[in-house]
Design an enzyme around this catalytic site. Structure first.
Site, mmCIF file in Angstrom:
data_model
loop_
_atom_site.group_PDB
_atom_site.id
_atom_site.type_symbol
_atom_site.label_atom_id
_atom_site.label_comp_id
_atom_site.label_asym_id
_atom_site.label_seq_id
_atom_site.Cartn_x
_atom_site.Cartn_y
_atom_site.Cartn_z
ATOM 1 N N ARG A 18 0.832 -1.201 0.000
ATOM 2 C CA ARG A 18 0.000 0.000 0.000
ATOM 3 C C ARG A 18 0.864 1.247 0.000
ATOM 4 O O ARG A 18 1.893 1.307 0.677
ATOM 5 C CB ARG A 18 -0.892 0.020 1.242
ATOM 6 C CG ARG A 18 -1.907 1.158 1.283
ATOM 7 C CD ARG A 18 -2.566 1.251 2.637
ATOM 8 N NE ARG A 18 -3.015 -0.046 3.114
ATOM 9 C CZ ARG A 18 -3.207 -0.318 4.395
ATOM 10 N NH1 ARG A 18 -2.949 0.576 5.317
ATOM 11 N NH2 ARG A 18 -3.648 -1.507 4.764
ATOM 12 N N SER A 106 -8.568 0.287 0.255
ATOM 13 C CA SER A 106 -9.318 -0.082 1.455
ATOM 14 C C SER A 106 -10.005 1.142 2.058
ATOM 15 O O SER A 106 -10.749 1.836 1.386
ATOM 16 C CB SER A 106 -8.402 -0.787 2.451
ATOM 17 O OG SER A 106 -9.115 -1.298 3.539
ATOM 18 N N HIS A 107 -9.736 1.429 3.335
ATOM 19 C CA HIS A 107 -10.394 2.514 4.059
ATOM 20 C C HIS A 107 -9.548 3.781 4.072
ATOM 21 O O HIS A 107 -9.890 4.735 4.782
ATOM 22 C CB HIS A 107 -10.660 2.080 5.502
ATOM 23 C CG HIS A 107 -9.417 1.690 6.229
ATOM 24 N ND1 HIS A 107 -8.791 0.483 6.015
ATOM 25 C CD2 HIS A 107 -8.660 2.356 7.138
ATOM 26 C CE1 HIS A 107 -7.709 0.420 6.781
ATOM 27 N NE2 HIS A 107 -7.597 1.537 7.454
ATOM 28 N N LYS A 116 -4.042 -6.477 -2.323
ATOM 29 C CA LYS A 116 -4.237 -7.609 -1.417
ATOM 30 C C LYS A 116 -4.091 -8.872 -2.262
ATOM 31 O O LYS A 116 -4.736 -8.992 -3.313
ATOM 32 C CB LYS A 116 -5.602 -7.545 -0.746
ATOM 33 C CG LYS A 116 -5.749 -6.348 0.188
ATOM 34 C CD LYS A 116 -7.125 -6.282 0.839
ATOM 35 C CE LYS A 116 -7.216 -5.094 1.786
ATOM 36 N NZ LYS A 116 -8.562 -4.974 2.420
ATOM 37 N N ASP A 240 -16.626 -0.145 4.604
ATOM 38 C CA ASP A 240 -15.420 0.595 4.262
ATOM 39 C C ASP A 240 -15.254 0.628 2.750
ATOM 40 O O ASP A 240 -16.098 0.120 2.000
ATOM 41 C CB ASP A 240 -14.201 0.026 4.981
ATOM 42 C CG ASP A 240 -13.702 -1.288 4.398
ATOM 43 O OD1 ASP A 240 -14.517 -2.004 3.796
ATOM 44 O OD2 ASP A 240 -12.510 -1.602 4.550
ATOM 45 N N ASP A 242 -13.575 -0.881 0.517
ATOM 46 C CA ASP A 242 -13.542 -2.080 -0.319
ATOM 47 C C ASP A 242 -14.417 -3.211 0.210
ATOM 48 O O ASP A 242 -14.351 -4.331 -0.278
ATOM 49 C CB ASP A 242 -12.103 -2.566 -0.518
ATOM 50 C CG ASP A 242 -11.469 -3.125 0.750
ATOM 51 O OD1 ASP A 242 -11.803 -2.636 1.852
ATOM 52 O OD2 ASP A 242 -10.624 -4.033 0.641
ATOM 53 N N ASP A 244 -14.774 -4.951 3.137
ATOM 54 C CA ASP A 244 -14.440 -6.067 4.028
ATOM 55 C C ASP A 244 -14.543 -5.689 5.504
ATOM 56 O O ASP A 244 -14.212 -6.481 6.380
ATOM 57 C CB ASP A 244 -13.069 -6.665 3.708
ATOM 58 C CG ASP A 244 -11.921 -5.668 3.790
ATOM 59 O OD1 ASP A 244 -12.127 -4.558 4.309
ATOM 60 O OD2 ASP A 244 -10.813 -6.008 3.340
ATOM 61 N N ARG A 245 -15.013 -4.459 5.793
ATOM 62 C CA ARG A 245 -15.220 -4.050 7.184
ATOM 63 C C ARG A 245 -16.621 -3.468 7.333
ATOM 64 O O ARG A 245 -17.102 -2.725 6.466
ATOM 65 C CB ARG A 245 -14.176 -3.029 7.620
ATOM 66 C CG ARG A 245 -12.764 -3.565 7.469
ATOM 67 C CD ARG A 245 -11.776 -2.875 8.366
ATOM 68 N NE ARG A 245 -11.736 -1.437 8.179
ATOM 69 C CZ ARG A 245 -10.982 -0.631 8.926
ATOM 70 N NH1 ARG A 245 -10.244 -1.117 9.888
ATOM 71 N NH2 ARG A 245 -10.978 0.658 8.682
ATOM 72 N N HIS A 327 -13.704 -6.233 10.644
ATOM 73 C CA HIS A 327 -13.601 -7.437 9.825
ATOM 74 C C HIS A 327 -14.369 -8.565 10.511
ATOM 75 O O HIS A 327 -14.111 -8.886 11.669
ATOM 76 C CB HIS A 327 -12.134 -7.860 9.661
ATOM 77 C CG HIS A 327 -11.302 -6.947 8.827
ATOM 78 N ND1 HIS A 327 -11.237 -7.056 7.456
ATOM 79 C CD2 HIS A 327 -10.500 -5.909 9.164
ATOM 80 C CE1 HIS A 327 -10.424 -6.126 6.985
ATOM 81 N NE2 HIS A 327 -9.960 -5.413 8.003
#
Length: 466
Positions: A18, A106-107, A116, A240, A242, A244-245, A327
């Protein structure tokens, strides 16, 4: 093109790759990741790899450079397009690919992006990520002729999400993807869900014009809180960037923290799978671990980090796990990866089976008082040494010290935690007491430990949890 490639030293992280696009992360890095990781997949006998991307402005360009690098390793690159990270995880299973890469920030803020990675169905993290950097630096690549093909899995993913969840047609829900990648599949998803479903911020927009897509920060939940209260909904969900949260709001507009939600989810799973292991990270409330035990499960406290949790789930065959970051991981009727959309659907199913509204379930839990997650600036080069020093200073002190991930000090009236962040130059702290007076004592203990380590006191507001 087999030039030696050196990544910016900051981008090879513990769980992913990242950086800031145009600064520490460039298209040339994406190409080199494709060549290095694709060579690894090819050497293992892999033939195909799935690639997806989120809605950030830089994601299409990074994805194409990545895909080109993968194809030059002789792989068939199956591009699934824009969508949430869990859709990429699903695609690896659904397409029987030999690996997968999600291009996502992501966030993080809009100018961030990253990758990822999966080898087979297993997440790549830690030393395996560092090995990609070393391979690129040697230009140690497999070279062959592969190709890129576009494959849509959106319909198959939504079909699978909704295939076997049993939902109440009287439930009223709010949905806020925060203009992130979940918005890409939200409309077809909500068409499949019974009850009243009201979406907001449901257009993918890389500028995130309404709020930042990080449900772990309460200020990013204010819009969905208003929606739930004004429209008199039963529950609200936030995602979030993407997908996943997960963030959850009850009908009174209160935040339901991930460890509280996990109590509901664990009870449902353990009702059908008694005696199984339920995993939560070291930041979770003691109430969660106690309630899992009461429900007939085996609570397991584990290290923070989605890749670490997934690996532990596979090792212990745990059907459910979760982290305070939001998550939620299901292996029960799912694939063992973190999918906030599936977790939302399973939350609705668990509520339908329980019969009580979410706020009543939360209100029935033991009351504790806790700080939110506290982040303390600390350089990457010293943060682990600071935590180690604090751990050594606790030798012989009263209370139980759990050192699986930093130090969690447990006493009769609560606990406090100090650990090094794996993703930022920071320490992470949290305290939880049985009441306000206990919390003050625990915070004082943490303050003393930080002071002895040469760091200041982390003044943060407390939150009460029921």
């Amino acid at each position: 093109m087999t030039d030696y490639h050196h990544f910016h030293p900051s981008i090879l992280r513990a769980y992913d790759i990242r950086g800031v696009y145009g600064d520490t992360l460039r298209d040339s890095d994406a190409y080199a990741i494709g060549r290095a990781f694709g060579s690894q997949i090819a050497e293992l006998g892999g033939k195909s790899i799935a690639v997806g991307w989120d809605g950030r402005a830089s994601s299409p360009a990074l994805s194409m450079a990545l895909s080109q690098g993968l194809a030059e390793c002789g792989l068939t690159v199956k591009q699934i397009g824009c969508g949430p990270t869990p859709m990429l995880y699903f695609a690896v299973h659904h397409l029987k690919a030999d690996g997968g890469i999600m291009v996502t920030g992501s966030h993080n803020p809009p100018d961030y992006n990253g990758f990822k990675l999966m080898a087979g169905i297993a997440a790549i993290f830690g030393e395996e990520i560092q090995s990609i950097g070393r391979r690129a630096a040697r230009a140690d690549y497999v070279t062959a002729h592969g190709h890129i093909e576009k494959i849509s899995v959106e319909t198959a993913y939504v079909d699978r999400l909704t295939r076997d969840v049993r939902l109440d047609d009287k439930m009223a829900c709010g949905w806020d993807p925060g203009n992130g990648a979940v918005a890409q599949i939200l409309e077809p998803l909500l068409e499949r869900i019974p009850g009243r479903n009201l979406p907001i911020n449901d257009i993918v927009d890389s500028s995130f014009p309404n709020h930042h897509p990080d449900p772990s920060d309460p200020k990013n939940l204010e819009q969905v809180q208003r929606l739930v209260r004004e429209k008199e909904l039963d529950i609200g969900f936030a995602f979030d960037g993407d997908g996943d949260r997960l963030g959850v709001i009850d009908r009174n507009g209160r935040i339901v923290w991930p460890d509280q939600l996990l109590v509901l989810l664990a009870r449902q799973v353990l009702g059908k799978l008694p005696g199984r292991t339920i995993i939560a990270d070291v930041k979770a409330s003691q109430t969660l671990f106690d309630e899992v035990a009461k429900a007939g499960g085996k609570p397991l406290m584990w290290k923070t980090g989605h890749s670490l949790v997934k690996a532990k789930m596979a090792e212990t065959k745990a059907p459910l796990a979760g982290e305070m970051s939001g998550h939620i991981f299901y292996a029960d009727r799912w694939y063992g990866f973190d999918d906030a959309i599936y977790a939302a659907l399973r939350s609705l199913e668990a509520l339908a089976e329980d019969g009580r509204p979410l706020h009543e379930i939360v209100d029935a839990l033991p009351v504790t008082v806790a700080t939110p997650e506290i982040r303390i600036d600390c350089g990457d080069d010293v943060k682990f040494e600071v935590v180690d020093a604090v751990g050594r200073s606790l030798h012989g002190s009263p209370g139980k010290v759990i050192d699986i991930d930093g130090v969690r000090v447990v006493g009769e009236d609560g606990w406090w935690l100090l650990r090094a962040s794996n993703t930022q130059p920071a320490l992470v702290a949290r305290c939880e007491g049985v009441d306000a007076a206990a919390l003050e004592r625990l915070q004082a203990q943490l303050d003393r430990a930080l002071s002895e380590a040469g760091l200041g006191s982390p003044a943060e507001p407390v939150r009460a949890t029921a």
